[in-house]
Design an enzyme around this catalytic site. Structure first.
Site, short mmCIF file in Angstrom:
data_model
loop_
_atom_site.label_atom_id
_atom_site.label_comp_id
_atom_site.label_asym_id
_atom_site.label_seq_id
_atom_site.Cartn_x
_atom_site.Cartn_y
_atom_site.Cartn_z
N GLY A 180 45.03 -21.27 -26.96
CA GLY A 180 44.65 -21.61 -28.34
C GLY A 180 44.82 -20.43 -29.30
O GLY A 180 44.50 -19.29 -28.97
N LYS A 199 36.04 -25.23 -33.20
CA LYS A 199 35.32 -25.73 -32.03
C LYS A 199 35.26 -24.64 -30.98
O LYS A 199 36.24 -23.93 -30.76
CB LYS A 199 36.03 -26.96 -31.46
CG LYS A 199 35.82 -28.20 -32.30
CD LYS A 199 36.38 -29.43 -31.66
CE LYS A 199 36.26 -30.62 -32.59
NZ LYS A 199 35.00 -31.37 -32.44
N SER A 200 34.09 -24.49 -30.37
CA SER A 200 33.90 -23.46 -29.35
C SER A 200 32.74 -23.86 -28.45
O SER A 200 31.76 -24.44 -28.91
CB SER A 200 33.57 -22.13 -30.03
OG SER A 200 33.08 -21.22 -29.08
N HIS A 242 35.97 -29.22 -24.83
CA HIS A 242 35.85 -29.95 -26.11
C HIS A 242 37.25 -30.29 -26.62
O HIS A 242 38.25 -30.04 -25.93
CB HIS A 242 35.06 -29.10 -27.12
CG HIS A 242 35.56 -27.69 -27.26
ND1 HIS A 242 36.80 -27.39 -27.77
CD2 HIS A 242 35.01 -26.49 -26.91
CE1 HIS A 242 36.98 -26.09 -27.77
NE2 HIS A 242 35.91 -25.50 -27.23
N GLU A 243 37.31 -30.81 -27.84
CA GLU A 243 38.61 -31.28 -28.37
C GLU A 243 39.63 -30.15 -28.50
O GLU A 243 40.82 -30.41 -28.53
CB GLU A 243 38.42 -31.97 -29.73
CG GLU A 243 37.77 -33.34 -29.66
CD GLU A 243 36.26 -33.25 -29.80
OE1 GLU A 243 35.66 -32.19 -29.48
OE2 GLU A 243 35.67 -34.26 -30.23
N GLY A 244 39.16 -28.90 -28.63
CA GLY A 244 40.10 -27.77 -28.69
C GLY A 244 40.85 -27.66 -27.37
O GLY A 244 42.09 -27.60 -27.34
N HIS A 245 40.11 -27.68 -26.26
CA HIS A 245 40.75 -27.65 -24.93
C HIS A 245 41.64 -28.88 -24.75
O HIS A 245 42.74 -28.79 -24.22
CB HIS A 245 39.69 -27.66 -23.82
CG HIS A 245 38.74 -26.51 -23.86
ND1 HIS A 245 37.42 -26.64 -24.21
CD2 HIS A 245 38.90 -25.19 -23.57
CE1 HIS A 245 36.81 -25.47 -24.13
NE2 HIS A 245 37.69 -24.57 -23.75
N MET A 285 37.38 -21.99 -19.41
CA MET A 285 36.11 -21.64 -18.78
C MET A 285 35.15 -22.85 -18.79
O MET A 285 33.95 -22.69 -18.62
CB MET A 285 35.47 -20.44 -19.49
CG MET A 285 36.35 -19.20 -19.35
SD MET A 285 35.44 -17.67 -19.45
CE MET A 285 34.82 -17.77 -21.10
N ASP A 303 41.82 -18.07 -30.24
CA ASP A 303 41.65 -16.72 -29.68
C ASP A 303 42.98 -15.99 -29.85
O ASP A 303 43.72 -15.76 -28.88
CB ASP A 303 41.25 -16.82 -28.20
CG ASP A 303 39.95 -17.61 -28.04
OD1 ASP A 303 38.89 -17.07 -28.38
OD2 ASP A 303 40.01 -18.78 -27.64
P1 AMP Z 1 37.80 -20.97 -23.19
O1 AMP Z 1 37.34 -22.08 -22.32
O2 AMP Z 1 36.91 -20.71 -24.36
O3 AMP Z 1 38.18 -19.73 -22.41
O4 AMP Z 1 39.16 -21.47 -23.84
C1 AMP Z 1 40.23 -21.94 -23.06
C2 AMP Z 1 41.44 -22.13 -23.95
O5 AMP Z 1 41.13 -23.07 -24.97
C3 AMP Z 1 41.87 -20.83 -24.66
O6 AMP Z 1 43.28 -20.76 -24.69
C4 AMP Z 1 41.30 -21.02 -26.04
O7 AMP Z 1 42.00 -20.31 -27.03
C5 AMP Z 1 41.46 -22.51 -26.24
N1 AMP Z 1 40.55 -23.00 -27.27
C6 AMP Z 1 39.21 -22.81 -27.34
N2 AMP Z 1 38.72 -23.34 -28.47
C7 AMP Z 1 39.77 -23.88 -29.15
C8 AMP Z 1 39.91 -24.55 -30.39
N3 AMP Z 1 38.87 -24.80 -31.18
N4 AMP Z 1 41.15 -24.95 -30.76
C9 AMP Z 1 42.23 -24.71 -29.96
N5 AMP Z 1 42.16 -24.07 -28.78
C10 AMP Z 1 40.95 -23.66 -28.38
#
Ligand code: AMP
Length: 281
Positions: free
Chosen positions: A147, A184-185, A34-37, A30, A150
């Site tokens: 990730g 990270k979020s 960040h580093e998670g993505h 979405m 979630d």
């Molecule tokens: P989002 O943009 O929040 O919908 O997340 C997109 C994808 O990135 C999802 O599969 C999340 O689980 C993953 N994600 C978000 N934050 C993290 C994180 N801190 N570490 C690993 N994956 C993450």
């Protein structure tokens, strides 16, 4: 790096890559990356010839209009991060491109979506499953990366792919954390400095739950109580839930055995944060 805004252009690009025999890895997001993505993108780039990232804030998965309105965006920074990581294509459609007027088909799931976040976020997973299904139909990836952060979403998507015989593999990737433990979020950006400091209580509770089980505790109530009592030391944290459930089915369990998922959701001010651990007993 290419960027598409329409389904048609995306399909054309993917088809031409497939014609050349390239494998496609896909990272749905979405945005506000960040580093998670980035860790998901890196894994996809390692394992596939071409990597596609979608950036789409999906209105259907928000039950709270303010949450949707305030969801952070930064398209330029997102593009830069994807480009640096080596992504091949960003698919960034508008809402009207994804949901045509009169849209009325949904992917609904029972059981897995009724516990944990499903209880407090009405219809959230219906929105997630519907949009992810649509994105899979558009991008037609061989592998899609999600990730562990979630965890329930990851289990739900894996089950949807299995139940609906979708022809791709879902890859789960470990949670990336800040140096003080906070996962990270994109939502962390809404925390003011005082709230940001308070938010570390969540990972402390998660680590404590995992440590207790690792060191032999097998009483679920005791582990949950220990996690809650840590969260209660932080006046700014309001507990949504703390639960330990089956790590495959997300159902309540009586005894700690097999794969278990410990998850907590809290509010710090208006910001809802989640974190979890998975443990093989
Ligand atoms: P989002 O943009 O929040 O919908 O997340 C997109 C994808 O990135 C999802 O599969 C999340 O689980 C993953 N994600 C978000 N934050 C993290 C994180 N801190 N570490 C690993 N994956 C993450």
């Amino acid at each position: 790096m290419k960027m598409t805004r329409t389904i048609q252009h995306t399909r054309e690009q993917i088809k031409s890559w497939k014609k050349d025999g390239y494998s496609i890895g896909f990272v749905p997001t979405m945005g506000y990356l960040h580093e998670g993505h980035q860790s998901l993108m890196e894994k996809s780039i390692q394992e596939n010839d071409k990597t596609v990232v979608s950036i789409f804030v999906n209105p259907m998965q928000f039950d709270n209009p303010d949450d949707l309105k305030n969801y952070p965006i930064n398209p330029l920074a997102d593009m830069e991060l994807c480009d640096k990581a080596g992504v091949d294509l960003i698919f960034s459609p508008g809402v009207d491109e994804v949901y045509e007027k009169g849209f009325c088909t949904f992917v609904d799931m029972s059981v897995l979506t009724e516990e944990l976040c499903g209880k407090s976020r009405h219809n959230h997973f219906r929105g997630v499953c519907t949009v992810v299904n649509k994105l899979f139909n558009i991008v037609a990836p061989d592998f899609a990366y999600f990730g562990q952060k979630d965890a329930q979403q990851l289990l739900v998507i894996k089950k949807m792919v299995k139940d609906l015989n979708m022809d791709l593999e879902i890859v789960g990737c470990p949670t990336v954390r800040e140096s003080d433990g906070l996962a990270k979020s994109s939502r962390n950006t809404h925390l003011n400095p005082e709230e940001r400091k308070a938010a570390t209580i969540l990972s402390k509770a998660i680590f404590e739950g995992k440590n207790l089980i690792e060191s032999g505790e097998r009483n679920i109530e005791k582990v949950v109580a220990a996690m809650k009592s840590i969260l209660q030391t932080e006046p700014l944290a309001k507990i949504d839930y703390v639960e330990i459930v089956d790590g495959n089915t997300v159902q309540k369990i009586e005894t700690l055995q097999g794969s278990v998922l410990g998850q907590a959701a809290i509010f710090i001010g208006k910001v809802r944060l989640i974190d979890n651990f998975i443990y093989e007993v």
